[in-house]
Scaffold this active site. Structure first.
Site, PDB file in Angstrom:
ATOM      1  N   ARG A 178       0.861  -1.175   0.000  1.00  0.00           N
ATOM      2  CA  ARG A 178       0.000   0.000   0.000  1.00  0.00           C
ATOM      3  C   ARG A 178       0.906   1.236   0.000  1.00  0.00           C
ATOM      4  NH1 ARG A 178      -2.298  -3.468   3.649  1.00  0.00           N
ATOM      5  NH2 ARG A 178      -4.430  -4.101   3.129  1.00  0.00           N
ATOM      6  N   TYR A 221     -10.977  -7.031  -7.112  1.00  0.00           N
ATOM      7  CA  TYR A 221      -9.991  -6.047  -6.672  1.00  0.00           C
ATOM      8  C   TYR A 221      -8.938  -5.774  -7.751  1.00  0.00           C
ATOM      9  CZ  TYR A 221      -6.412  -3.882  -3.729  1.00  0.00           C
ATOM     10  OH  TYR A 221      -5.478  -3.035  -3.212  1.00  0.00           O
ATOM     11  N   HIS A 265      -7.554 -11.354   1.582  1.00  0.00           N
ATOM     12  CA  HIS A 265      -8.917 -11.671   1.161  1.00  0.00           C
ATOM     13  C   HIS A 265      -9.221 -13.136   1.457  1.00  0.00           C
ATOM     14  CE1 HIS A 265      -8.476  -8.332  -2.134  1.00  0.00           C
ATOM     15  NE2 HIS A 265      -8.658  -7.825  -0.934  1.00  0.00           N
ATOM     16  N   LYS A 289      -1.719  -0.852   8.051  1.00  0.00           N
ATOM     17  CA  LYS A 289      -3.167  -1.049   8.139  1.00  0.00           C
ATOM     18  C   LYS A 289      -3.563  -2.225   9.028  1.00  0.00           C
ATOM     19  CE  LYS A 289      -7.345  -1.525   5.402  1.00  0.00           C
ATOM     20  NZ  LYS A 289      -7.920  -1.530   4.061  1.00  0.00           N
ATOM     21  N   HIS A 300      -3.384   3.628  -5.373  1.00  0.00           N
ATOM     22  CA  HIS A 300      -3.676   2.202  -5.225  1.00  0.00           C
ATOM     23  C   HIS A 300      -3.464   1.425  -6.527  1.00  0.00           C
ATOM     24  CE1 HIS A 300      -4.799   0.029  -1.731  1.00  0.00           C
ATOM     25  NE2 HIS A 300      -5.752  -0.646  -2.316  1.00  0.00           N
ATOM     26  N   ARG A 328      -0.488  -1.161  -6.377  1.00  0.00           N
ATOM     27  CA  ARG A 328      -0.795  -2.430  -5.692  1.00  0.00           C
ATOM     28  C   ARG A 328      -1.663  -3.321  -6.572  1.00  0.00           C
ATOM     29  NH1 ARG A 328      -1.200  -4.522  -0.342  1.00  0.00           N
ATOM     30  NH2 ARG A 328      -3.242  -5.356   0.229  1.00  0.00           N
TER      31      ARG A 328
END
Length: 186
Positions: free
Chosen positions: A40, A170, A161, A63, A134, A137
């Site tokens: 990230r 994603y 996930h 995170k 983002h 990533r």
């Protein structure tokens, strides 16, 4: 918040590498480490020089506090070594050029907004509209999946996930599949 996409075209990725390389070694390495690590942006910004001196980087993700280990891609090792040659081990890798407005500190990492701005500017040059921090990533994940679909389990683990559908959505492959299916319709 806008939804960003991975960079799907390898030619665009190579073009963006050259674009950044001609303008800023810092931004070039930020882009490359981003697309080769899956970090990230918040974690990219906190990398210190000492962390990139060996073959792998170990980070605790901000995170979720997970340990993340990734290899420094050989294609950037030489440029990275030149870039950090005159830096101290405790320096941030992606240091800003100006002092921070509020704290007045120097030698701090660039802001997310700075990274967003140079990513958007580069994206414009290559006709990419759904681009942001983002994107790096997602590009990493998309490329690993396209390289070998068996990498899906690795990606699920790396992204945290528990459902493959979440990972596929994603990294943008669900949309790709929908687009192809729609175009095959009569």
């Amino acid at each position: 918040m806008k939804y960003v996409q991975p960079i799907r075209d390898e030619r665009v990725i190579e073009g963006m590498k050259q674009y950044f390389l001609l303008r800023s070694m810092r931004n070039y390495l930020f882009f490359c480490i981003g697309i080769y690590s899956g970090l990230r942006v918040s974690d990219l910004l906190t990398i210190r020089v000492s962390e990139v001196k060996s073959s792998h980087v170990n980070k605790v993700e901000q995170k979720n506090k997970n340990n993340k280990r990734f290899i420094i891609h050989p294609s950037i090792r030489h440029d990275l070594s030149l870039y950090i040659a005159d830096m101290d081990d405790d320096d941030y890798l992606f240091v800003g050029r100006q002092k921070k407005t509020i704290s007045q500190l120097r030698n701090q990492p660039i802001d997310r907004s700075t990274a967003y701005r140079f990513m958007k500017e580069a994206g414009k040059q290559f006709g990419l509209e759904e681009i942001g921090n983002h994107t790096l990533r997602k590009t990493w994940g998309y490329r690993l999946y396209r390289q070998d679909e068996r990498n899906l389990a690795l990606l699920m683990d790396a992204f945290g996930h528990s459902d493959m559908r979440v990972t596929l959505r994603y990294i943008g492959t669900t949309q790709d599949m929908l687009d192809r299916a729609t175009l095959r319709m009569r």
